[in-house]
Design an enzyme around this catalytic site. Structure first.
Site, PDB file in Angstrom:
ATOM      1  N   ARG A 148       0.857  -1.177   0.000  1.00 48.87           N
ATOM      2  CA  ARG A 148       0.000   0.000   0.000  1.00 48.87           C
ATOM      3  C   ARG A 148       0.899   1.234   0.000  1.00 48.87           C
ATOM      4  O   ARG A 148       2.036   1.175   0.469  1.00 48.87           O
ATOM      5  CB  ARG A 148      -0.889   0.033   1.246  1.00 48.87           C
ATOM      6  CG  ARG A 148      -1.814  -1.173   1.418  1.00 48.87           C
ATOM      7  CD  ARG A 148      -2.611  -1.051   2.708  1.00 48.87           C
ATOM      8  NE  ARG A 148      -3.561  -2.141   2.875  1.00 48.87           N
ATOM      9  CZ  ARG A 148      -3.337  -3.232   3.599  1.00 48.87           C
ATOM     10  NH1 ARG A 148      -2.163  -3.380   4.218  1.00 48.87           N
ATOM     11  NH2 ARG A 148      -4.251  -4.177   3.719  1.00 48.87           N
ATOM     12  N   LYS A 172      -2.214  -1.896   8.013  1.00 47.39           N
ATOM     13  CA  LYS A 172      -3.355  -1.281   8.697  1.00 47.39           C
ATOM     14  C   LYS A 172      -3.406  -1.730  10.147  1.00 47.39           C
ATOM     15  O   LYS A 172      -3.161  -2.890  10.464  1.00 47.39           O
ATOM     16  CB  LYS A 172      -4.658  -1.655   7.989  1.00 47.39           C
ATOM     17  CG  LYS A 172      -4.815  -0.998   6.620  1.00 47.39           C
ATOM     18  CD  LYS A 172      -6.164  -1.350   6.019  1.00 47.39           C
ATOM     19  CE  LYS A 172      -6.368  -0.628   4.693  1.00 47.39           C
ATOM     20  NZ  LYS A 172      -7.691  -0.929   4.102  1.00 47.39           N
ATOM     21  N   HIS A 244      -2.000   2.168  -5.934  1.00 42.88           N
ATOM     22  CA  HIS A 244      -2.699   0.903  -5.680  1.00 42.88           C
ATOM     23  C   HIS A 244      -2.739   0.013  -6.924  1.00 42.88           C
ATOM     24  O   HIS A 244      -2.834  -1.212  -6.810  1.00 42.88           O
ATOM     25  CB  HIS A 244      -4.119   1.172  -5.192  1.00 42.88           C
ATOM     26  CG  HIS A 244      -4.872  -0.078  -4.842  1.00 42.88           C
ATOM     27  ND1 HIS A 244      -4.672  -0.753  -3.659  1.00 42.88           N
ATOM     28  CD2 HIS A 244      -5.772  -0.809  -5.543  1.00 42.88           C
ATOM     29  CE1 HIS A 244      -5.437  -1.832  -3.640  1.00 42.88           C
ATOM     30  NE2 HIS A 244      -6.109  -1.890  -4.772  1.00 42.88           N
ATOM     31  N   ARG A 247      -0.041  -2.456  -6.739  1.00 40.50           N
ATOM     32  CA  ARG A 247      -0.350  -3.496  -5.748  1.00 40.50           C
ATOM     33  C   ARG A 247      -1.307  -4.518  -6.355  1.00 40.50           C
ATOM     34  O   ARG A 247      -1.107  -5.730  -6.222  1.00 40.50           O
ATOM     35  CB  ARG A 247      -0.966  -2.829  -4.518  1.00 40.50           C
ATOM     36  CG  ARG A 247      -1.500  -3.756  -3.439  1.00 40.50           C
ATOM     37  CD  ARG A 247      -1.906  -2.901  -2.230  1.00 40.50           C
ATOM     38  NE  ARG A 247      -2.774  -3.584  -1.295  1.00 40.50           N
ATOM     39  CZ  ARG A 247      -2.372  -4.360  -0.301  1.00 40.50           C
ATOM     40  NH1 ARG A 247      -1.084  -4.603  -0.143  1.00 40.50           N
ATOM     41  NH2 ARG A 247      -3.233  -4.914   0.528  1.00 40.50           N
ATOM     42  N   HIS A 270      -4.161  -8.976   3.897  1.00 41.93           N
ATOM     43  CA  HIS A 270      -5.617  -8.947   4.040  1.00 41.93           C
ATOM     44  C   HIS A 270      -6.047  -9.869   5.186  1.00 41.93           C
ATOM     45  O   HIS A 270      -5.612 -11.016   5.240  1.00 41.93           O
ATOM     46  CB  HIS A 270      -6.305  -9.426   2.763  1.00 41.93           C
ATOM     47  CG  HIS A 270      -6.190  -8.459   1.626  1.00 41.93           C
ATOM     48  ND1 HIS A 270      -6.289  -8.851   0.307  1.00 41.93           N
ATOM     49  CD2 HIS A 270      -5.984  -7.120   1.598  1.00 41.93           C
ATOM     50  CE1 HIS A 270      -6.149  -7.793  -0.468  1.00 41.93           C
ATOM     51  NE2 HIS A 270      -5.957  -6.738   0.295  1.00 41.93           N
ATOM     52  N   TYR A 279      -9.742  -7.871  -4.940  1.00 43.09           N
ATOM     53  CA  TYR A 279      -8.605  -7.248  -5.604  1.00 43.09           C
ATOM     54  C   TYR A 279      -8.084  -8.087  -6.765  1.00 43.09           C
ATOM     55  O   TYR A 279      -7.581  -7.572  -7.752  1.00 43.09           O
ATOM     56  CB  TYR A 279      -7.465  -7.028  -4.597  1.00 43.09           C
ATOM     57  CG  TYR A 279      -7.699  -5.869  -3.672  1.00 43.09           C
ATOM     58  CD1 TYR A 279      -7.342  -4.578  -4.045  1.00 43.09           C
ATOM     59  CD2 TYR A 279      -8.280  -6.057  -2.432  1.00 43.09           C
ATOM     60  CE1 TYR A 279      -7.562  -3.505  -3.201  1.00 43.09           C
ATOM     61  CE2 TYR A 279      -8.501  -4.989  -1.581  1.00 43.09           C
ATOM     62  CZ  TYR A 279      -8.136  -3.713  -1.967  1.00 43.09           C
ATOM     63  OH  TYR A 279      -8.363  -2.659  -1.122  1.00 43.09           O
TER      64      TYR A 279
END
Length: 298
Positions: A148, A172, A244, A247, A270, A279
């Site tokens: 990211r 995250k 992105h 990615r 994830h 994705y």
């Protein structure tokens, strides 16, 4: 009970109890601030405890005039989380968004780049300029590790474990994972470190930050977007791309070369494999090849 006071408590809850990143907390807070602004503009004097489902619905109708279905759905989700917090803390007995449905939206698949397009973008970098080596290392890292943009700009020199073939990535909610890094990506990072970064006047507090601007400070998210947009324009690429996109291309190309979805999930960081499926779009030709290769009755 004042909105601003409750909002501060909510942000603290998101940080401590849920371990969310600053960006996520800011986005959740922005949802509530939009509601507060609507109430103030329309002179609606409802506290967080007393506000009704009807007033929330008025706000959503108002917002729906200016944002698309996806943004509207995300806003409803954010507000639902806020009022769930109020119920959890016994400030309210009910969630006013409980019966409010989000607009139906399809799964939006991000644009992806072919291997040839990625090569074209990287070749378009002007290596005669000092920032050229840095920008090449940045794009090779985005694509080579599937990071990211926030993970990229926060990457530290101390996170590089080249002897072991990994980089430590903080994702995250400050969750850390180790991502494999191939030799070619290592090579371009080392070129940047040894030929460009070593000559910068690095500002205090940025000594361990890998990618720096010419003033010796950490790069911003906006700067990475700008670098990519300018290179896309330079080669006449018509696709709407962002950090992105690299990615997503990383994951798509791995899948097309028979990497399993679980491994891709771990590398992307994830929590749910469902997110990885969003994705990584599976085209029919790839699925056909998988069946032909692996089905026992082929």
């Amino acid at each position: 009970m004042k909105w601003q006071n409750v909002l501060k408590d909510y942000q603290l809850y998101l940080k401590i109890e849920r371990g969310l990143s600053k960006n996520s907390i800011d986005n959740y807070a922005l949802d509530v601030k939009k509601l507060i602004n609507f109430l103030e503009i329309n002179s609606i004097n409802h506290s967080p405890i007393k506000i009704s489902a009807e007033t929330i619905q008025q706000f959503i109708y108002h917002i729906a005039k200016t944002v698309n279905a996806r943004s509207q759905s995300r806003l409803i989700s954010g507000l639902r989380s806020f009022f769930n917090y109020l119920v959890f803390e016994d400030y309210r007995k009910d969630n006013p968004l409980e019966l409010i449905e989000s607009p139906k939206i399809g799964r939006k698949l991000p644009d992806t780049l072919s291997e040839e397009e990625i090569d074209q973008i990287i070749k378009a970098i002007d290596l005669s300029k000092p920032e050229g080596e840095r920008n090449r290392a940045i794009l090779e890292t985005l694509y080579g590790c599937g990071l990211r943009v926030s993970e990229l700009i926060n990457l530290k020199i101390s996170d590089l474990f080249f002897d072991e073939g990994f980089v430590k990535v903080t994702g995250k909610g400050d969750k850390q994972r180790f991502v494999p890094i191939i030799d070619v990506t290592q090579k371009y990072i080392n070129l940047y470190r040894n030929e460009i970064r070593i000559h910068l006047n690095i500002k205090p507090g940025h000594e361990d930050t890998l990618f720096l601007n010419r003033r010796g400070k950490q790069l911003t998210r906006a700067m990475i977007f700008t670098i990519i947009k300018q290179l896309a324009e330079k080669i006449g690429l018509k696709k709407n791309i962002s950090p992105h996109t690299f990615r997503h291309s990383f994951a798509t190309h791995l899948l097309q070369n028979d990497a399993d979805l679980r491994s891709i999930q771990l590398m992307l960081g994830h929590e749910s494999i469902t997110t990885t499926e969003i994705y990584v779009h599976l085209d029919k030709s790839h699925l056909t090849k998988v069946v032909e290769k692996y089905h026992p009755r082929k």
